[in-house]
Write a protein that holds these residues in place. Structure first.
Motif, PDB file in Angstrom:
ATOM      1  N   PRO A  47      19.355 -47.925   4.434  1.00 24.55           N
ATOM      2  CA  PRO A  47      20.006 -48.860   5.350  1.00 24.55           C
ATOM      3  C   PRO A  47      21.019 -48.153   6.249  1.00 24.55           C
ATOM      4  O   PRO A  47      21.766 -47.284   5.797  1.00 24.55           O
ATOM      5  CB  PRO A  47      20.723 -49.844   4.409  1.00 24.55           C
ATOM      6  N   GLY A  48      21.007 -48.514   7.512  1.00 27.02           N
ATOM      7  CA  GLY A  48      21.982 -47.963   8.447  1.00 27.02           C
ATOM      8  C   GLY A  48      21.633 -46.618   9.036  1.00 27.02           C
ATOM      9  O   GLY A  48      22.234 -46.207  10.040  1.00 27.02           O
ATOM     10  N   ALA A  49      20.686 -45.899   8.453  1.00 28.59           N
ATOM     11  CA  ALA A  49      20.320 -44.581   8.975  1.00 28.59           C
ATOM     12  C   ALA A  49      19.511 -44.736  10.253  1.00 28.59           C
ATOM     13  O   ALA A  49      18.590 -45.557  10.327  1.00 28.59           O
ATOM     14  CB  ALA A  49      19.520 -43.794   7.944  1.00 28.59           C
ATOM     15  N   ALA A 100      22.266 -38.640  14.510  1.00 31.94           N
ATOM     16  CA  ALA A 100      23.312 -38.235  13.578  1.00 31.94           C
ATOM     17  C   ALA A 100      24.683 -38.397  14.220  1.00 31.94           C
ATOM     18  O   ALA A 100      25.030 -37.667  15.145  1.00 31.94           O
ATOM     19  CB  ALA A 100      23.106 -36.789  13.141  1.00 31.94           C
ATOM     20  N   ALA A 101      25.458 -39.379  13.741  1.00 31.61           N
ATOM     21  CA  ALA A 101      26.807 -39.577  14.254  1.00 31.61           C
ATOM     22  C   ALA A 101      27.685 -38.404  13.835  1.00 31.61           C
ATOM     23  O   ALA A 101      27.506 -37.815  12.772  1.00 31.61           O
ATOM     24  CB  ALA A 101      27.380 -40.876  13.717  1.00 31.61           C
ATOM     25  N   GLN A 102      28.662 -38.090  14.673  1.00 31.93           N
ATOM     26  CA  GLN A 102      29.515 -36.933  14.427  1.00 31.93           C
ATOM     27  C   GLN A 102      30.918 -37.311  13.974  1.00 31.93           C
ATOM     28  O   GLN A 102      31.756 -36.442  13.757  1.00 31.93           O
ATOM     29  CB  GLN A 102      29.601 -36.088  15.701  1.00 31.93           C
ATOM     30  N   HIS A 136      27.637 -42.690   5.668  1.00 31.63           N
ATOM     31  CA  HIS A 136      27.658 -43.301   6.993  1.00 31.63           C
ATOM     32  C   HIS A 136      28.835 -42.729   7.780  1.00 31.63           C
ATOM     33  O   HIS A 136      29.953 -42.647   7.253  1.00 31.63           O
ATOM     34  CB  HIS A 136      27.822 -44.820   6.881  1.00 31.63           C
ATOM     35  N   ARG A 137      28.594 -42.382   9.027  1.00 33.13           N
ATOM     36  CA  ARG A 137      29.636 -41.826   9.883  1.00 33.13           C
ATOM     37  C   ARG A 137      29.877 -42.714  11.101  1.00 33.13           C
ATOM     38  O   ARG A 137      28.983 -43.439  11.542  1.00 33.13           O
ATOM     39  CB  ARG A 137      29.261 -40.412  10.349  1.00 33.13           C
ATOM     40  N   ARG A 177      31.702 -44.794   5.075  1.00 35.68           N
ATOM     41  CA  ARG A 177      31.287 -45.366   3.781  1.00 35.68           C
ATOM     42  C   ARG A 177      30.183 -44.509   3.199  1.00 35.68           C
ATOM     43  O   ARG A 177      29.516 -43.760   3.929  1.00 35.68           O
ATOM     44  CB  ARG A 177      30.795 -46.807   3.933  1.00 35.68           C
ATOM     45  N   THR A 178      29.993 -44.612   1.904  1.00 35.19           N
ATOM     46  CA  THR A 178      28.826 -44.023   1.253  1.00 35.19           C
ATOM     47  C   THR A 178      28.101 -45.139   0.509  1.00 35.19           C
ATOM     48  O   THR A 178      28.728 -46.019  -0.071  1.00 35.19           O
ATOM     49  CB  THR A 178      29.214 -42.903   0.274  1.00 35.19           C
ATOM     50  N   ARG A 179      26.782 -45.090   0.551  1.00 39.49           N
ATOM     51  CA  ARG A 179      25.950 -46.086  -0.124  1.00 39.49           C
ATOM     52  C   ARG A 179      24.745 -45.386  -0.731  1.00 39.49           C
ATOM     53  O   ARG A 179      24.209 -44.449  -0.134  1.00 39.49           O
ATOM     54  CB  ARG A 179      25.450 -47.151   0.857  1.00 39.49           C
TER      55      ARG A 179
END
Length: 526
Positions: free
Chosen positions: A438-440, A487-489, A476-477, A494-496
Protein backbone atom coordinates in the motif's frame (compact mmCIF):
# COMPACT_ATOMS: atom_id res chain seq x y z
CA UNK A 1 56.00 -42.07 24.17
CA UNK A 2 55.19 -38.38 24.33
CA UNK A 3 57.60 -37.63 21.46
CA UNK A 4 55.93 -40.37 19.43
CA UNK A 5 52.48 -38.86 20.01
CA UNK A 6 53.77 -35.43 19.08
CA UNK A 7 55.24 -36.78 15.87
CA UNK A 8 51.95 -38.51 15.01
CA UNK A 9 49.92 -35.35 15.70
CA UNK A 10 52.35 -33.30 13.67
CA UNK A 11 52.06 -35.70 10.75
CA UNK A 12 48.26 -35.66 10.95
CA UNK A 13 48.14 -31.86 11.04
CA UNK A 14 50.61 -31.59 8.15
CA UNK A 15 48.66 -34.08 6.07
CA UNK A 16 45.41 -32.25 6.84
CA UNK A 17 46.89 -28.92 5.82
CA UNK A 18 48.31 -30.41 2.63
CA UNK A 19 44.94 -31.98 1.81
CA UNK A 20 43.16 -28.68 2.48
CA UNK A 21 45.54 -26.80 0.22
CA UNK A 22 45.26 -29.49 -2.44
CA UNK A 23 41.42 -29.35 -2.32
CA UNK A 24 41.19 -25.55 -2.22
CA UNK A 25 40.60 -24.36 -5.77
CA UNK A 26 43.14 -21.89 -7.02
CA UNK A 27 41.90 -18.63 -8.52
CA UNK A 28 42.93 -18.42 -12.15
CA UNK A 29 44.59 -15.39 -13.64
CA UNK A 30 42.01 -12.89 -14.87
CA UNK A 31 43.74 -12.63 -18.25
CA UNK A 32 43.36 -16.37 -18.79
CA UNK A 33 39.60 -15.93 -19.19
CA UNK A 34 40.17 -14.26 -22.56
CA UNK A 35 40.73 -17.66 -24.16
CA UNK A 36 37.59 -19.40 -22.84
CA UNK A 37 35.34 -20.75 -25.59
CA UNK A 38 31.57 -20.41 -25.09
CA UNK A 39 29.09 -21.14 -27.92
CA UNK A 40 27.89 -17.98 -29.71
CA UNK A 41 30.05 -15.81 -27.44
CA UNK A 42 33.00 -13.55 -28.21
CA UNK A 43 35.03 -12.19 -25.32
CA UNK A 44 36.24 -8.75 -26.40
CA UNK A 45 38.11 -7.49 -23.35
CA UNK A 46 39.37 -8.70 -19.97
CA UNK A 47 40.55 -6.24 -17.34
CA UNK A 48 42.31 -7.10 -14.08
CA UNK A 49 41.69 -4.08 -11.88
CA UNK A 50 43.48 -3.10 -8.68
CA UNK A 51 42.15 -0.86 -5.88
CA UNK A 52 41.93 2.70 -7.13
CA UNK A 53 41.04 1.68 -10.69
CA UNK A 54 39.13 4.56 -12.29
CA UNK A 55 35.93 3.61 -14.10
CA UNK A 56 35.21 6.31 -16.70
CA UNK A 57 32.00 8.32 -16.62
CA UNK A 58 29.16 6.72 -18.55
CA UNK A 59 26.32 8.60 -20.26
CA UNK A 60 22.74 7.44 -20.60
CA UNK A 61 19.96 6.48 -18.21
CA UNK A 62 22.06 3.73 -16.62
CA UNK A 63 25.26 5.73 -16.74
CA UNK A 64 27.25 7.47 -14.06
CA UNK A 65 29.00 10.80 -13.78
CA UNK A 66 31.65 11.64 -12.83
CA UNK A 67 34.15 8.79 -13.10
CA UNK A 68 34.43 6.61 -10.01
CA UNK A 69 37.24 4.72 -8.38
CA UNK A 70 36.84 1.06 -7.59
CA UNK A 71 38.26 0.40 -4.10
CA UNK A 72 38.70 -3.38 -4.42
CA UNK A 73 40.51 -5.68 -6.86
CA UNK A 74 38.40 -7.31 -9.56
CA UNK A 75 38.28 -9.07 -12.90
CA UNK A 76 36.00 -7.49 -15.52
CA UNK A 77 35.01 -9.33 -18.68
CA UNK A 78 33.31 -7.65 -21.65
CA UNK A 79 31.72 -9.88 -24.28
CA UNK A 80 28.89 -10.24 -26.72
CA UNK A 81 26.66 -13.14 -27.66
CA UNK A 82 25.05 -13.86 -31.04
CA UNK A 83 22.42 -16.60 -30.62
CA UNK A 84 20.92 -15.53 -33.98
CA UNK A 85 22.34 -14.00 -37.13
CA UNK A 86 20.77 -10.67 -36.15
CA UNK A 87 21.88 -10.75 -32.50
CA UNK A 88 24.59 -8.76 -30.76
CA UNK A 89 23.98 -8.99 -27.02
CA UNK A 90 26.45 -7.00 -24.97
CA UNK A 91 27.45 -8.65 -21.69
CA UNK A 92 29.60 -7.59 -18.77
CA UNK A 93 30.72 -9.79 -15.88
CA UNK A 94 32.50 -8.46 -12.79
CA UNK A 95 34.30 -11.01 -10.61
CA UNK A 96 35.60 -10.13 -7.15
CA UNK A 97 38.85 -11.83 -6.23
CA UNK A 98 38.39 -15.16 -4.49
CA UNK A 99 39.10 -13.86 -0.99
CA UNK A 100 36.35 -11.24 -1.38
CA UNK A 101 33.76 -13.50 -3.03
CA UNK A 102 30.71 -14.53 -1.00
CA UNK A 103 30.13 -17.48 -3.33
CA UNK A 104 27.03 -16.00 -4.93
CA UNK A 105 25.91 -14.27 -8.13
CA UNK A 106 23.60 -11.23 -8.37
CA UNK A 107 22.45 -10.10 -11.81
CA UNK A 108 21.27 -6.63 -12.84
CA UNK A 109 18.10 -5.98 -14.85
CA UNK A 110 17.11 -3.39 -17.45
CA UNK A 111 14.24 -0.87 -17.32
CA UNK A 112 12.02 -0.30 -20.35
CA UNK A 113 13.69 -0.68 -23.72
CA UNK A 114 16.99 0.64 -22.35
CA UNK A 115 19.82 -0.78 -24.44
CA UNK A 116 22.81 -0.18 -22.21
CA UNK A 117 24.89 -1.65 -19.41
CA UNK A 118 25.45 0.04 -16.08
CA UNK A 119 29.12 -0.67 -15.48
CA UNK A 120 29.07 1.43 -12.32
CA UNK A 121 26.08 -0.49 -11.00
CA UNK A 122 27.78 -3.81 -11.69
CA UNK A 123 30.91 -2.60 -9.94
CA UNK A 124 28.83 -1.65 -6.90
CA UNK A 125 27.30 -5.14 -6.76
CA UNK A 126 30.75 -6.70 -7.10
CA UNK A 127 32.01 -4.58 -4.20
CA UNK A 128 29.40 -6.28 -2.00
CA UNK A 129 31.10 -9.60 -2.67
CA UNK A 130 28.87 -10.91 -5.45
CA UNK A 131 29.72 -11.99 -8.94
CA UNK A 132 27.87 -9.29 -10.89
CA UNK A 133 26.63 -9.36 -14.47
CA UNK A 134 24.38 -7.45 -16.83
CA UNK A 135 23.39 -7.16 -20.46
CA UNK A 136 22.36 -4.42 -22.89
CA UNK A 137 19.50 -6.74 -24.04
CA UNK A 138 20.87 -6.80 -27.58
CA UNK A 139 20.76 -3.15 -28.66
CA UNK A 140 22.23 0.22 -27.74
CA UNK A 141 19.23 2.48 -28.50
CA UNK A 142 16.63 3.20 -25.83
CA UNK A 143 14.03 4.39 -28.36
CA UNK A 144 12.31 2.25 -30.98
CA UNK A 145 14.46 2.43 -34.13
CA UNK A 146 16.44 -0.65 -33.10
CA UNK A 147 13.28 -2.76 -33.23
CA UNK A 148 12.03 -1.89 -36.70
CA UNK A 149 12.57 -4.86 -39.00
CA UNK A 150 14.47 -6.90 -36.37
CA UNK A 151 12.21 -9.47 -34.69
CA UNK A 152 15.22 -11.48 -33.52
CA UNK A 153 16.23 -8.44 -31.48
CA UNK A 154 12.74 -8.44 -29.96
CA UNK A 155 13.46 -11.96 -28.73
CA UNK A 156 16.85 -10.89 -27.42
CA UNK A 157 15.23 -8.04 -25.48
CA UNK A 158 12.27 -10.19 -24.49
CA UNK A 159 14.03 -13.21 -22.99
CA UNK A 160 17.24 -14.41 -24.67
CA UNK A 161 19.71 -11.77 -23.50
CA UNK A 162 19.46 -12.51 -19.78
CA UNK A 163 19.81 -16.25 -20.28
CA UNK A 164 22.84 -15.76 -22.52
CA UNK A 165 24.34 -13.54 -19.80
CA UNK A 166 23.71 -16.22 -17.17
CA UNK A 167 25.44 -18.90 -19.25
CA UNK A 168 28.46 -16.68 -19.77
CA UNK A 169 28.63 -15.66 -16.12
CA UNK A 170 28.45 -19.17 -14.70
CA UNK A 171 31.04 -20.44 -17.16
CA UNK A 172 33.49 -17.64 -16.35
CA UNK A 173 32.99 -17.87 -12.59
CA UNK A 174 33.47 -21.62 -12.59
CA UNK A 175 36.73 -21.28 -14.49
CA UNK A 176 38.01 -18.29 -12.48
CA UNK A 177 37.31 -19.67 -9.01
CA UNK A 178 37.63 -23.37 -9.76
CA UNK A 179 34.22 -24.05 -8.26
CA UNK A 180 30.64 -23.27 -9.25
CA UNK A 181 28.51 -20.42 -7.99
CA UNK A 182 26.63 -21.40 -4.84
CA UNK A 183 23.44 -19.30 -5.20
CA UNK A 184 22.31 -17.18 -8.14
CA UNK A 185 19.94 -14.24 -7.59
CA UNK A 186 17.82 -11.91 -9.69
CA UNK A 187 16.55 -8.67 -8.15
CA UNK A 188 14.91 -6.10 -10.44
CA UNK A 189 11.69 -4.26 -11.24
CA UNK A 190 9.46 -3.11 -14.10
CA UNK A 191 10.99 -4.60 -17.26
CA UNK A 192 13.63 -6.08 -15.00
CA UNK A 193 10.76 -7.81 -13.22
CA UNK A 194 9.53 -9.10 -16.58
CA UNK A 195 13.04 -10.40 -17.25
CA UNK A 196 12.90 -12.25 -13.94
CA UNK A 197 9.56 -13.84 -14.81
CA UNK A 198 10.93 -14.95 -18.18
CA UNK A 199 13.79 -16.63 -16.37
CA UNK A 200 11.49 -18.48 -13.97
CA UNK A 201 9.19 -19.56 -16.81
CA UNK A 202 11.68 -20.37 -19.58
CA UNK A 203 14.95 -21.18 -17.80
CA UNK A 204 14.05 -22.58 -14.36
CA UNK A 205 17.62 -23.63 -13.53
CA UNK A 206 19.21 -20.20 -14.04
CA UNK A 207 18.42 -18.64 -10.64
CA UNK A 208 17.84 -19.89 -7.11
CA UNK A 209 16.07 -16.73 -5.98
CA UNK A 210 14.15 -14.19 -8.09
CA UNK A 211 12.71 -10.91 -6.81
CA UNK A 212 10.20 -9.48 -9.27
CA UNK A 213 9.19 -5.89 -8.53
CA UNK A 214 6.10 -4.47 -10.27
CA UNK A 215 6.82 -6.56 -13.37
CA UNK A 216 6.00 -5.44 -16.90
CA UNK A 217 3.87 -8.57 -17.09
CA UNK A 218 2.46 -9.95 -20.37
CA UNK A 219 3.99 -7.31 -22.65
CA UNK A 220 1.59 -7.57 -25.61
CA UNK A 221 -1.35 -6.97 -23.28
CA UNK A 222 0.41 -4.56 -20.92
CA UNK A 223 1.50 -2.12 -23.59
CA UNK A 224 -2.01 -2.04 -25.06
CA UNK A 225 -3.63 -1.79 -21.65
CA UNK A 226 -1.34 1.02 -20.52
CA UNK A 227 -1.63 3.00 -23.72
CA UNK A 228 -5.40 2.69 -23.46
CA UNK A 229 -5.38 4.52 -20.10
CA UNK A 230 -3.50 7.43 -21.69
CA UNK A 231 -5.61 7.34 -24.85
CA UNK A 232 -8.96 7.69 -23.07
CA UNK A 233 -7.70 10.85 -21.35
CA UNK A 234 -5.65 12.40 -24.14
CA UNK A 235 -7.18 11.30 -27.46
CA UNK A 236 -9.02 14.63 -27.85
CA UNK A 237 -6.23 16.73 -26.38
CA UNK A 238 -6.10 18.71 -23.14
CA UNK A 239 -9.18 20.66 -24.21
CA UNK A 240 -11.23 17.50 -24.77
CA UNK A 241 -14.24 16.63 -22.64
CA UNK A 242 -12.50 13.58 -21.16
CA UNK A 243 -9.25 15.26 -20.12
CA UNK A 244 -8.45 15.01 -16.40
CA UNK A 245 -6.19 17.87 -15.29
CA UNK A 246 -4.09 17.36 -12.14
CA UNK A 247 -6.46 19.45 -10.01
CA UNK A 248 -9.39 17.20 -10.92
CA UNK A 249 -7.29 14.10 -10.32
CA UNK A 250 -6.74 15.40 -6.78
CA UNK A 251 -10.51 15.84 -6.33
CA UNK A 252 -10.98 12.23 -7.41
CA UNK A 253 -8.23 11.05 -5.06
CA UNK A 254 -9.75 12.77 -2.04
CA UNK A 255 -13.13 11.24 -2.85
CA UNK A 256 -11.61 7.77 -3.06
CA UNK A 257 -9.92 8.25 0.30
CA UNK A 258 -13.17 9.47 1.84
CA UNK A 259 -14.89 6.33 0.60
CA UNK A 260 -12.28 3.72 1.56
CA UNK A 261 -9.48 5.10 3.72
CA UNK A 262 -11.12 3.98 6.97
CA UNK A 263 -11.90 0.44 5.75
CA UNK A 264 -8.94 -0.87 7.75
CA UNK A 265 -9.99 0.98 10.90
CA UNK A 266 -7.50 3.81 10.43
CA UNK A 267 -8.06 7.09 8.65
CA UNK A 268 -4.51 7.82 7.63
CA UNK A 269 -4.54 8.87 3.98
CA UNK A 270 -3.84 5.31 2.82
CA UNK A 271 -6.11 2.62 1.36
CA UNK A 272 -4.58 -0.54 2.81
CA UNK A 273 -6.50 -2.96 0.59
CA UNK A 274 -7.87 -1.45 -2.63
CA UNK A 275 -9.60 -4.74 -3.47
CA UNK A 276 -12.00 -4.07 -0.59
CA UNK A 277 -12.75 -0.53 -1.82
CA UNK A 278 -16.14 0.13 -3.41
CA UNK A 279 -15.78 3.59 -4.86
CA UNK A 280 -17.94 5.05 -7.61
CA UNK A 281 -16.35 8.10 -9.30
CA UNK A 282 -19.84 9.25 -10.26
CA UNK A 283 -20.13 10.59 -6.71
CA UNK A 284 -17.72 13.36 -7.76
CA UNK A 285 -19.79 14.55 -10.72
CA UNK A 286 -20.85 18.20 -10.75
CA UNK A 287 -24.58 18.75 -10.38
CA UNK A 288 -24.41 21.19 -13.25
CA UNK A 289 -21.65 22.50 -15.51
CA UNK A 290 -18.12 22.47 -14.15
CA UNK A 291 -16.43 23.57 -10.93
CA UNK A 292 -13.01 23.15 -9.26
CA UNK A 293 -14.40 20.77 -6.63
CA UNK A 294 -16.14 18.27 -8.90
CA UNK A 295 -15.79 16.39 -12.20
CA UNK A 296 -17.72 16.81 -15.41
CA UNK A 297 -19.56 13.91 -17.02
CA UNK A 298 -16.70 13.43 -19.49
CA UNK A 299 -14.11 13.39 -16.72
CA UNK A 300 -16.14 10.87 -14.71
CA UNK A 301 -16.35 8.62 -17.78
CA UNK A 302 -12.57 8.82 -18.18
CA UNK A 303 -12.02 7.93 -14.51
CA UNK A 304 -14.36 4.94 -14.77
CA UNK A 305 -12.43 3.62 -17.77
CA UNK A 306 -9.07 4.05 -16.01
CA UNK A 307 -10.31 2.10 -12.98
CA UNK A 308 -11.88 -0.62 -15.16
CA UNK A 309 -8.90 -1.14 -17.47
CA UNK A 310 -8.77 -2.04 -21.15
CA UNK A 311 -11.19 -4.56 -22.59
CA UNK A 312 -11.79 -6.30 -25.90
CA UNK A 313 -14.95 -5.47 -27.79
CA UNK A 314 -16.70 -8.50 -26.24
CA UNK A 315 -15.95 -7.26 -22.72
CA UNK A 316 -13.08 -9.65 -21.99
CA UNK A 317 -10.28 -8.07 -20.02
CA UNK A 318 -7.08 -7.06 -21.79
CA UNK A 319 -5.37 -5.60 -18.74
CA UNK A 320 -6.30 -4.26 -15.33
CA UNK A 321 -6.77 -0.57 -14.60
CA UNK A 322 -5.45 1.51 -11.73
CA UNK A 323 -6.70 1.25 -8.17
CA UNK A 324 -8.67 3.60 -5.88
CA UNK A 325 -6.12 5.54 -3.85
CA UNK A 326 -3.53 5.67 -6.65
CA UNK A 327 -5.02 8.65 -8.47
CA UNK A 328 -2.24 11.17 -7.79
CA UNK A 329 0.21 9.00 -9.73
CA UNK A 330 -2.00 8.95 -12.86
CA UNK A 331 -0.58 12.29 -13.98
CA UNK A 332 2.54 10.48 -15.14
CA UNK A 333 0.52 8.87 -17.94
CA UNK A 334 -2.45 11.18 -18.56
CA UNK A 335 -1.35 14.76 -17.90
CA UNK A 336 0.47 15.57 -21.15
CA UNK A 337 1.35 12.54 -23.24
CA UNK A 338 1.39 8.73 -23.11
CA UNK A 339 4.25 6.84 -21.50
CA UNK A 340 7.15 6.72 -23.98
CA UNK A 341 7.65 2.97 -23.53
CA UNK A 342 4.07 2.33 -24.71
CA UNK A 343 4.57 4.51 -27.77
CA UNK A 344 7.94 2.95 -28.59
CA UNK A 345 6.46 -0.54 -28.45
CA UNK A 346 3.80 0.27 -31.03
CA UNK A 347 6.09 2.37 -33.23
CA UNK A 348 9.00 -0.08 -33.17
CA UNK A 349 7.40 -3.51 -32.99
CA UNK A 350 3.68 -3.58 -33.73
CA UNK A 351 3.41 -1.05 -36.59
CA UNK A 352 7.13 -0.50 -37.25
CA UNK A 353 6.26 3.06 -38.18
CA UNK A 354 8.10 6.02 -36.59
CA UNK A 355 5.18 8.31 -37.51
CA UNK A 356 2.41 6.24 -35.95
CA UNK A 357 -0.07 8.48 -34.09
CA UNK A 358 -1.46 7.12 -30.81
CA UNK A 359 -4.74 8.99 -31.44
CA UNK A 360 -5.56 6.36 -34.09
CA UNK A 361 -5.31 3.63 -31.44
CA UNK A 362 -8.14 1.07 -31.41
CA UNK A 363 -7.81 -1.03 -28.28
CA UNK A 364 -9.50 -4.17 -29.64
CA UNK A 365 -7.94 -4.18 -33.10
CA UNK A 366 -4.46 -3.07 -32.08
CA UNK A 367 -4.18 -5.37 -29.07
CA UNK A 368 -4.98 -8.36 -31.28
CA UNK A 369 -2.38 -7.17 -33.75
CA UNK A 370 0.19 -6.74 -30.99
CA UNK A 371 -0.40 -10.27 -29.75
CA UNK A 372 -0.11 -11.69 -33.27
CA UNK A 373 3.07 -9.83 -34.19
CA UNK A 374 5.03 -9.75 -30.93
CA UNK A 375 3.58 -12.17 -28.38
CA UNK A 376 5.93 -15.07 -29.11
CA UNK A 377 8.95 -12.81 -28.67
CA UNK A 378 8.08 -10.74 -25.63
CA UNK A 379 5.37 -12.31 -23.46
CA UNK A 380 6.02 -13.91 -20.05
CA UNK A 381 2.60 -14.81 -18.66
CA UNK A 382 2.84 -18.57 -18.14
CA UNK A 383 1.67 -19.37 -14.59
CA UNK A 384 3.04 -22.91 -14.70
CA UNK A 385 6.11 -22.53 -12.49
CA UNK A 386 6.32 -26.20 -11.55
CA UNK A 387 9.71 -26.67 -13.27
CA UNK A 388 11.06 -23.67 -11.34
CA UNK A 389 9.76 -25.08 -8.06
CA UNK A 390 11.16 -28.53 -8.86
CA UNK A 391 14.55 -26.91 -9.47
CA UNK A 392 14.40 -25.54 -5.93
CA UNK A 393 13.76 -21.95 -6.97
CA UNK A 394 12.10 -19.26 -4.84
CA UNK A 395 10.32 -16.17 -6.17
CA UNK A 396 8.97 -13.00 -4.55
CA UNK A 397 6.54 -10.86 -6.54
CA UNK A 398 5.82 -7.24 -5.58
CA UNK A 399 2.77 -5.18 -6.55
CA UNK A 400 2.66 -1.48 -5.65
CA UNK A 401 -0.95 -0.48 -5.04
CA UNK A 402 -0.23 3.15 -6.03
CA UNK A 403 1.92 2.26 -9.01
CA UNK A 404 2.43 5.07 -11.47
CA UNK A 405 3.18 3.00 -14.57
CA UNK A 406 2.18 -0.65 -14.14
CA UNK A 407 -1.20 -1.89 -13.01
CA UNK A 408 -0.84 -3.88 -9.74
CA UNK A 409 -4.05 -5.90 -9.95
CA UNK A 410 -2.64 -7.73 -12.98
CA UNK A 411 0.24 -9.00 -10.84
CA UNK A 412 -2.25 -10.17 -8.21
CA UNK A 413 -4.24 -12.01 -10.88
CA UNK A 414 -1.08 -13.63 -12.21
CA UNK A 415 -0.21 -14.87 -8.72
CA UNK A 416 -3.71 -16.28 -8.33
CA UNK A 417 -3.22 -18.10 -11.65
CA UNK A 418 -0.01 -19.58 -10.26
CA UNK A 419 -1.97 -20.83 -7.25
CA UNK A 420 -4.50 -22.52 -9.53
CA UNK A 421 -1.80 -24.30 -11.55
CA UNK A 422 0.18 -25.33 -8.49
CA UNK A 423 -2.86 -26.81 -6.78
CA UNK A 424 -3.66 -24.20 -4.15
CA UNK A 425 -2.20 -21.56 -1.88
CA UNK A 426 -0.14 -23.92 0.32
CA UNK A 427 1.58 -25.52 -2.66
CA UNK A 428 2.43 -22.05 -3.94
CA UNK A 429 3.55 -20.29 -0.76
CA UNK A 430 6.36 -22.78 -0.19
CA UNK A 431 8.22 -21.32 -3.18
CA UNK A 432 6.35 -18.20 -4.38
CA UNK A 433 5.03 -15.25 -2.39
CA UNK A 434 3.34 -12.02 -3.37
CA UNK A 435 3.63 -8.76 -1.43
CA UNK A 436 1.13 -6.03 -2.34
CA UNK A 437 2.48 -2.74 -0.97
CA UNK A 438 0.00 0.00 0.00
CA UNK A 439 1.16 3.50 -0.83
CA UNK A 440 4.13 2.42 -2.94
CA UNK A 441 4.35 4.20 -6.29
CA UNK A 442 6.43 1.47 -7.90
CA UNK A 443 9.67 -0.46 -7.43
CA UNK A 444 9.88 -0.09 -3.62
CA UNK A 445 13.45 -0.61 -2.47
CA UNK A 446 14.79 -0.54 -6.04
CA UNK A 447 14.90 3.16 -6.90
CA UNK A 448 17.22 5.31 -4.78
CA UNK A 449 15.99 4.34 -1.31
CA UNK A 450 17.19 0.76 -1.32
CA UNK A 451 16.79 0.37 2.45
CA UNK A 452 13.08 1.23 2.37
CA UNK A 453 11.88 -2.23 1.33
CA UNK A 454 14.27 -5.11 1.85
CA UNK A 455 12.74 -7.75 -0.36
CA UNK A 456 16.13 -8.96 -1.54
CA UNK A 457 17.34 -9.51 2.02
CA UNK A 458 14.18 -11.53 2.63
CA UNK A 459 14.90 -13.61 -0.47
CA UNK A 460 18.46 -14.38 0.64
CA UNK A 461 17.21 -15.58 4.04
CA UNK A 462 14.57 -17.73 2.32
CA UNK A 463 17.02 -19.36 -0.08
CA UNK A 464 19.95 -19.78 2.28
CA UNK A 465 18.27 -20.27 5.66
CA UNK A 466 14.82 -21.57 4.74
CA UNK A 467 13.11 -18.58 6.38
CA UNK A 468 10.05 -17.79 4.27
CA UNK A 469 9.00 -14.12 4.54
CA UNK A 470 5.64 -13.32 6.13
CA UNK A 471 6.04 -9.52 6.10
CA UNK A 472 8.42 -6.96 4.63
CA UNK A 473 8.41 -3.45 6.08
CA UNK A 474 7.97 -0.51 3.70
CA UNK A 475 9.16 2.96 4.71
CA UNK A 476 6.88 5.74 3.45
CA UNK A 477 8.61 9.03 2.66
CA UNK A 478 7.34 12.54 2.23
CA UNK A 479 6.91 13.33 -1.47
CA UNK A 480 7.26 16.82 -2.89
CA UNK A 481 3.99 18.46 -3.95
CA UNK A 482 3.08 17.39 -7.46
CA UNK A 483 5.93 14.87 -7.64
CA UNK A 484 5.58 12.05 -10.15
CA UNK A 485 8.70 10.25 -8.97
CA UNK A 486 8.43 6.62 -7.92
CA UNK A 487 10.77 7.12 -4.97
CA UNK A 488 10.11 10.10 -2.70
CA UNK A 489 13.23 11.76 -1.32
CA UNK A 490 11.77 13.29 1.85
CA UNK A 491 11.94 12.09 5.43
CA UNK A 492 10.36 8.79 6.48
CA UNK A 493 6.83 9.55 7.69
CA UNK A 494 5.67 6.03 8.57
CA UNK A 495 6.60 2.38 8.29
CA UNK A 496 4.06 -0.33 7.51
CA UNK A 497 4.38 -4.03 6.87
CA UNK A 498 3.51 -5.45 3.47
CA UNK A 499 2.12 -8.90 4.18
CA UNK A 500 2.48 -12.13 2.26
CA UNK A 501 -0.62 -12.56 0.10
CA UNK A 502 -3.48 -12.73 0.83
CA UNK A 503 -2.92 -11.13 4.24
CA UNK A 504 -3.07 -7.39 4.93
CA UNK A 505 -1.70 -5.20 7.71
CA UNK A 506 -4.00 -4.56 10.68
CA UNK A 507 -3.40 -2.10 13.52
CA UNK A 508 -3.14 -3.82 16.91
CA UNK A 509 -5.03 -1.00 18.60
CA UNK A 510 -2.23 0.52 20.64
CA UNK A 511 1.05 2.27 19.91
CA UNK A 512 2.19 4.64 17.20
CA UNK A 513 0.13 4.13 14.04
CA UNK A 514 3.17 5.18 12.00
CA UNK A 515 5.35 2.34 13.30
CA UNK A 516 5.17 -1.06 11.57
CA UNK A 517 5.81 -2.85 14.86
CA UNK A 518 2.23 -2.07 15.91
CA UNK A 519 0.65 -3.93 12.98
CA UNK A 520 -0.15 -7.61 12.47
CA UNK A 521 -0.72 -9.46 9.22
CA UNK A 522 -4.26 -10.81 9.11
CA UNK A 523 -6.73 -12.27 6.62
CA UNK A 524 -8.50 -9.53 4.63
CA UNK A 525 -12.18 -8.65 4.79
CA UNK A 526 -13.12 -8.59 1.12
Amino acid sequence: MRHHVDRVLCAVITATLMLTVRNAPAQQACESLQSIKIPNVTITKVTAGMPGYELPAQSGLLGQSPARQIPVPFCRIEAFSAPSADSHIGIEVWLPIATNWNGNFLAAGNPGFIGSLSSGGLAAIMQQGYVAAGTDTGHVDDGFQWAIGHPEKWADWGYRAVHEMVVVTKTLADRYYGRPIRYSYWNSCHNGGNQGLNEAQRYPDDFNGIVVGDPALHISHLQSGSLYLSWVALKDGVDGAGYLPPAKVEVLHQAALAACDANDGLKDGLIEDPLSCRFDPATTQCKAGDAPTCLTQGQVDTAKKIYAGAKFRDGASIYAGFEPGSEVTWNFMIEKQPFSVNLNYFKGMVFQDPDWDFRTFDVDRDTRLAIERTGQYVDANNPDLRPFKQAGGKIILIASWASMALQPRQVVQYYQNIEQVMGGADKTRDFARLFAVPGARGCPGFVRNTEDFKAFDAMVRWVEQGEAPERIVFAHRQAASGSTSMAAQGAVTRTRPACAWPNVANYQGTGDVNDAVNFDCVAPKR
